[in-house]
Motif scaffolding. Sequence first.
Motif, PDB file in Angstrom:
ATOM      1  N   SER A   1       0.877  -1.173   0.000  1.00  8.77           N
ATOM      2  CA  SER A   1       0.000   0.000   0.000  1.00  8.77           C
ATOM      3  C   SER A   1       0.916   1.226   0.000  1.00  8.77           C
ATOM      4  O   SER A   1       2.146   1.098  -0.001  1.00  8.77           O
ATOM      5  N   GLY A   2       0.354   2.396  -0.001  1.00 12.75           N
ATOM      6  CA  GLY A   2       1.150   3.617  -0.077  1.00 12.75           C
ATOM      7  C   GLY A   2       2.118   3.777   1.093  1.00 12.75           C
ATOM      8  O   GLY A   2       3.216   4.318   0.945  1.00 12.75           O
ATOM      9  N   THR A   3       1.710   3.280   2.236  1.00 12.40           N
ATOM     10  CA  THR A   3       2.527   3.382   3.446  1.00 12.40           C
ATOM     11  C   THR A   3       3.950   2.859   3.225  1.00 12.40           C
ATOM     12  O   THR A   3       4.915   3.404   3.752  1.00 12.40           O
TER      13      THR A   3
ATOM     14  N   TRP B   1       6.126   5.488   1.891  1.00 12.79           N
ATOM     15  CA  TRP B   1       6.471   6.497   2.905  1.00 12.79           C
ATOM     16  C   TRP B   1       7.785   6.078   3.553  1.00 12.79           C
ATOM     17  O   TRP B   1       8.705   6.866   3.709  1.00 12.79           O
TER      18      TRP B   1
ATOM     19  N   PHE C   1      -2.697  11.980   7.991  1.00 19.11           N
ATOM     20  CA  PHE C   1      -1.725  11.305   7.129  1.00 19.11           C
ATOM     21  C   PHE C   1      -0.353  11.971   7.188  1.00 19.11           C
ATOM     22  O   PHE C   1       0.674  11.293   7.277  1.00 19.11           O
TER      23      PHE C   1
ATOM     24  N   VAL D   1       2.168  16.334   2.171  1.00 22.12           N
ATOM     25  CA  VAL D   1       1.048  15.566   1.624  1.00 22.12           C
ATOM     26  C   VAL D   1       0.273  16.480   0.671  1.00 22.12           C
ATOM     27  O   VAL D   1      -0.163  17.561   1.060  1.00 22.12           O
TER      28      VAL D   1
ATOM     29  N   ASN E   1      -2.652  15.946  -0.905  1.00 19.59           N
ATOM     30  CA  ASN E   1      -4.079  15.998  -0.608  1.00 19.59           C
ATOM     31  C   ASN E   1      -4.297  15.298   0.731  1.00 19.59           C
ATOM     32  O   ASN E   1      -4.211  14.071   0.810  1.00 19.59           O
TER      33      ASN E   1
ATOM     34  N   THR F   1      -6.155  13.629   3.103  1.00 17.96           N
ATOM     35  CA  THR F   1      -7.433  12.935   3.005  1.00 17.96           C
ATOM     36  C   THR F   1      -8.279  13.047   4.278  1.00 17.96           C
ATOM     37  O   THR F   1      -9.501  12.977   4.228  1.00 17.96           O
TER      38      THR F   1
ATOM     39  N   ASP G   1       3.607  13.097  -0.988  1.00 16.75           N
ATOM     40  CA  ASP G   1       2.609  12.018  -0.894  1.00 16.75           C
ATOM     41  C   ASP G   1       1.403  12.484  -1.702  1.00 16.75           C
ATOM     42  O   ASP G   1       0.755  13.472  -1.355  1.00 16.75           O
TER      43      ASP G   1
ATOM     44  N   VAL H   1      -1.117  10.247  -2.505  1.00 15.27           N
ATOM     45  CA  VAL H   1      -1.936   9.028  -2.470  1.00 15.27           C
ATOM     46  C   VAL H   1      -3.376   9.318  -2.903  1.00 15.27           C
ATOM     47  O   VAL H   1      -3.934   8.591  -3.726  1.00 15.27           O
TER      48      VAL H   1
ATOM     49  N   SER I   1      -0.847   5.170  -4.061  1.00 11.19           N
ATOM     50  CA  SER I   1      -1.296   3.774  -4.033  1.00 11.19           C
ATOM     51  C   SER I   1      -2.563   3.629  -4.866  1.00 11.19           C
ATOM     52  O   SER I   1      -3.143   4.613  -5.315  1.00 11.19           O
TER      53      SER I   1
ATOM     54  N   GLN J   1      -5.715   2.385  -4.474  1.00 10.01           N
ATOM     55  CA  GLN J   1      -7.139   2.322  -4.089  1.00 10.01           C
ATOM     56  C   GLN J   1      -7.816   3.670  -3.862  1.00 10.01           C
ATOM     57  O   GLN J   1      -8.909   3.722  -3.339  1.00 10.01           O
ATOM     58  N   LYS J   2      -7.153   4.757  -4.246  1.00 13.28           N
ATOM     59  CA  LYS J   2      -7.784   6.073  -4.070  1.00 13.28           C
ATOM     60  C   LYS J   2      -8.219   6.576  -5.456  1.00 13.28           C
ATOM     61  O   LYS J   2      -8.958   5.878  -6.123  1.00 13.28           O
TER      62      LYS J   2
HETATM   63  C1  LIG Z   1      -4.720   6.540   2.278  1.00 10.19           C
HETATM   64  C2  LIG Z   1      -3.590   7.468   2.418  1.00 10.19           C
HETATM   65  C3  LIG Z   1      -2.313   7.029   2.796  1.00 10.19           C
HETATM   66  C4  LIG Z   1      -2.036   5.623   3.181  1.00 10.19           C
HETATM   67  O1  LIG Z   1      -2.055   4.861   2.036  1.00 10.19           O
HETATM   68  P1  LIG Z   1      -2.206   3.268   2.114  1.00 10.19           P
HETATM   69  O2  LIG Z   1      -2.278   2.906   0.685  1.00 10.19           O
HETATM   70  O3  LIG Z   1      -3.448   3.007   2.896  1.00 10.19           O
HETATM   71  O4  LIG Z   1      -0.999   2.768   2.811  1.00 10.19           O
HETATM   72  C5  LIG Z   1      -1.280   7.930   2.818  1.00 10.19           C
HETATM   73  N1  LIG Z   1      -1.480   9.219   2.527  1.00 10.19           N
HETATM   74  C6  LIG Z   1      -2.697   9.688   2.181  1.00 10.19           C
HETATM   75  C7  LIG Z   1      -2.843  11.120   1.859  1.00 10.19           C
HETATM   76  C8  LIG Z   1      -3.777   8.826   2.112  1.00 10.19           C
HETATM   77  O5  LIG Z   1      -4.973   9.281   1.760  1.00 10.19           O
END
Ligand SMILES: *Cc1c(COP(=O)(O)O)cnc(C)c1O
Length: 363
Positions: free
Chosen positions: A64-66, A69, A91, A137, A139, A141, A167, A169, A190, A192-193
């Motif tokens: 995942s995006g984490t 990071w 985030f 970051v 955006n 979230t 970031d 994401v 990542s 899924q967004k």
């Molecule tokens: C969801 C999100 C993350 C975490 O991403 P994962 O794919 O859940 O690890 C990090 N940064 C932002 C801005 C997010 O919205």
Amino acid sequence: MTEESHIRLVLPGPVEVRREILEAQTAWMIGHRQPAFAQLYAQMQTKLQQTFLTEGKVFVVASSGTGFWEGASRNCIRDDRKALHLVSGAFSERWAKISQANGKQIDVIELDWGQGFSAEMVADALKKDRYDALCVVHNETSTGVLNPIQAIGEVVAEYDETLYLVDTVSGYLGAELRVDDWQVDLALTSSQKAFALPPGLAACTINEAVLERAKQIEHRGYYFDFLNLDKYHGRDNTPSTPPISLMVAADKQLDDILTEGLEGRWARHEQMRQITAEWVEEQELGFYAEAGYRSPTITAVANTRGVDVPAMADFMLNEKHFAIDKGYGKIKGDTFRIAHMGDMTIETLQEVLAGLSDFLGKG
Ligand SMILES: *Cc1c(COP(=O)(O)O)cnc(C)c1O
């Protein structure tokens, strides 16, 4: 058409994924050391570069995006130096913690949740101290804030040793982002967004400055060692087993995104932001994010009317078959978030808002 029992996701991740994209994952498996995989990797790479607007490399891994990071912090911040994190939401706060968890020294510019950063704030901080990286970051979230990546990039670009790590994401493919033009050294995301894929794939753009930095760091970890990822990238491959089925789906999704057009996609999200904002005003609710910083992919609604958010979420689920968000972390209930990202259509957003209006009795 959707089946009767299908619950449509209006969550800020995972988001709703179109049937064709889900089905693309059912292609027969290929081995990642077979030529067919290198071809998939290479063709996806071109499309990723087109969508990030970069000529740099875009790493793709099963994560995942984490994960990125952690990779960004480990590969870009030297042990005897510091990073500057811009923190104003769940985030950005977590990324700062991750830098620390990896033994990195950090300074933080912290604002109240709901506020956005300005280039001036960054300029002041960079005048006072030296940093290996500026972490922001795009955006946020949790609060619905979109930060000014271009303007901050102009400031960071004045400092050669400071890498600009972003970031994106929940921004990528929903909010304008021009990695090379905006002088971003690394952008991570990542699947899924706003990418509107199932979870499990992470992508990260890097440039030569990032790789040069990584060479100066001994303990880069293993899974996200950028030098090792780069070695395999050169062969259109990944060091460990990639999420092959998801990559097949991502490749198709990128085709569809490029057909819609990057600018068209940004414009659709901007339109969804406006429609949602008008609805918030009609409903006499508030905005959690400060004016001028409101995100095109997610609206954090300030619950100024004392709405019973869990009851509203139950109503939306049972009566309207939409899964909605109830707010994030410490602002849960005081806010709720309307995610308008990914492949969501204007019509679907209007259905969501009409459903909420039904519950609120101001329809
Ligand atoms: C969801 C999100 C993350 C975490 O991403 P994962 O794919 O859940 O690890 C990090 N940064 C932002 C801005 C997010 O919205």
